[in-house]
Design an enzyme around this catalytic site. Structure first.
Site, PDB file in Angstrom:
ATOM      1  CD  GLU A   1       1.548  -2.406  -2.518  1.00 36.87           C
ATOM      2  OE1 GLU A   1       1.493  -1.209  -2.828  1.00 36.87           O
ATOM      3  OE2 GLU A   1       0.562  -3.046  -2.094  1.00 36.87           O
TER       4      GLU A   1
ATOM      5  CD  GLU B   1       3.385  16.073  -3.923  1.00 39.33           C
ATOM      6  OE1 GLU B   1       4.565  16.352  -4.224  1.00 39.33           O
ATOM      7  OE2 GLU B   1       2.739  16.687  -3.055  1.00 39.33           O
TER       8      GLU B   1
ATOM      9  CD  GLU C   1       2.268   2.418  -2.684  1.00 41.40           C
ATOM     10  OE1 GLU C   1       1.280   2.334  -1.927  1.00 41.40           O
ATOM     11  OE2 GLU C   1       3.430   2.627  -2.265  1.00 41.40           O
TER      12      GLU C   1
ATOM     13  N   GLY D   1       5.014   0.869  -0.632  1.00 43.52           N
ATOM     14  CA  GLY D   1       4.748  -0.455  -0.057  1.00 43.52           C
ATOM     15  C   GLY D   1       3.268  -0.650   0.169  1.00 43.52           C
TER      16      GLY D   1
END
Lengths: 230, 230
Positions: free
Chosen positions: B66, B122, B70, B50
């Site tokens: 996002e 990660e 991500e 997020g």
DNA sequence: CCAAAAGTGTTATGCTTACACCCATGC
DNA sequence: GCATGGGTGTAAGCATAACACTTTTGG
């Protein structure tokens, strides 16, 4: 965790408001409370009560505060509804609104005097199924609120929030009929409600009615105020 | 409606983020995708993917962006979950987060390569019922997501979003058993599912299994992708 | 032929629905 | 005594839940 390590102000932030869809039963109708806007945009349009969230209050506190400030109403049942964030829902700038769903007991309709405020020139109850044209995307928010109400009535015991402490089974049934826009069978409704074991008889009956007086029931509030089925 | 008539910047505004609870089925478990934070606060904690909502994107677009930025994941089923706005949920400043609920088909688990990004060192799937300690109030958000998943499985056809296009009835049943943490009767489950008239047999069967091959079914997508019961 | 998962029906139980008449009160 | 809403039971149909054996494939 030092606040200085991360400059959140570098982000151009949207504004954040809350809006409240407050339902109550009035004249055998499902009503919603609206305010008439004093200022642009949508000056003189009817709109949901609501306003900007302050930096040091929770969303729910903001909803409670706005309801008091704009309409003089407090101590209603309140739960979050949905967050509306489309780009152009407010012509001024980017505004995201967290909507709240609220229910007021018909008992309080008499006790609380609604009154306009700095932001609203009028405050008034409207029949949910016969609303005026609303400001912003408030029509969407109201529709979302009606869906939530129906769903909650079906699957939870929230209906009691619309009734006074003591109520007749006919009054309870009326709430379901108003919200769902349809009639239910009296015997089956009573059987169902009583089998849920959530309400109990009081020793009272309705008074001064020109027909057989009705038993008054009250909600057994053992576990919590509202038994959530979900 | 002139933007200048109303100075919204006079309000001290909270920051606004989105967070995504993405579920998928992996190794017969309900999994959630988490990222490991590179920066304070909660550096090196696992967290939901997020980030901040940009001024010119909708909430849902922010969630999609996002997720791609991500984790490199896109084209998942997405719906709004709840907006969390407690005062101290972020130690930096006042941050309100609109959480999103997402489902990924187990088919895509193989196709999409998750990969870390600028914000995450990660990215990893975790068993929903055995999560590490999470940053912020993300544990609450996950719990809310699990509730929503169970509810949606029970009352809607959303389960198909977790399956590949063609699936066996046993696979479908497994999703329900994983999400509800309980076993269902095979015959009754099949009877119920088939009576809903939402899926149809394909001509295919499972291949190369050392037991009787299973019929593959697919979801009849006539009306919409998801039939909402509510 | 053995292991492993797929596939299949019947019965009992409980819930939902449809339906009509008598009761208590005020006027 | 009549108008008004309050209060009550039963039977049919439908959905759910419990339960065990046969089938098909690979090795």
């Amino acid at each position: 965790m030092d606040k200085k390590e991360y400059d959140v102000t570098k982000y151009d932030r949207p504004s954040l408001t809350v809006d409240i869809v407050l339902f109550s039963i009035k004249n055998n109708c499902l009503n919603i409370l609206l305010i008439k806007r004093k200022e642009v945009p949508f000056k003189d349009f009817w709109a949901l009560p609501g306003g900007f969230v302050k930096i040091n209050e929770s969303l729910e506190d903001a909803a409670k505060r706005e309801l008091i400030e704009e309409t003089n109403i407090k101590d209603v049942y309140l739960e979050q509804l949905y967050t509306f964030g489309n780009l152009n829902r407010d012509p001024r700038t980017r505004v995201i609104t967290v909507s709240y769903f609220a229910l007021m007991s018909s008992k309080d309709l008499g006790n609380i005097k609604i009154k306009p405020s700095t932001d609203a020139s009028e405050v008034q109850w409207f029949d949910t199924f016969n609303l005026p044209k609303l400001a912003f995307d408030h029509k969407n928010i109201v529709e979302y609120g009606i869906k939530r109400l129906r769903w909650k009535l079906e699957y939870t015991t929230i209906g009691f929030k619309l009734l006074p402490e003591n109520f007749t089974l006919t009054e309870l049934q009326m709430i379901y009929e108003i919200a769902f826009h349809k009639k239910f069978d009296k015997r089956n409704f009573r059987k169902k409600i009583l089998s849920l074991n959530l309400i109990e008889e009081t020793k009272e009956k309705t008074k001064d009615v020109s027909h057989r007086p009705a038993k008054l029931y009250s909600f057994k509030k053992k576990i919590g105020d509202i038994i959530e089925i979900i």
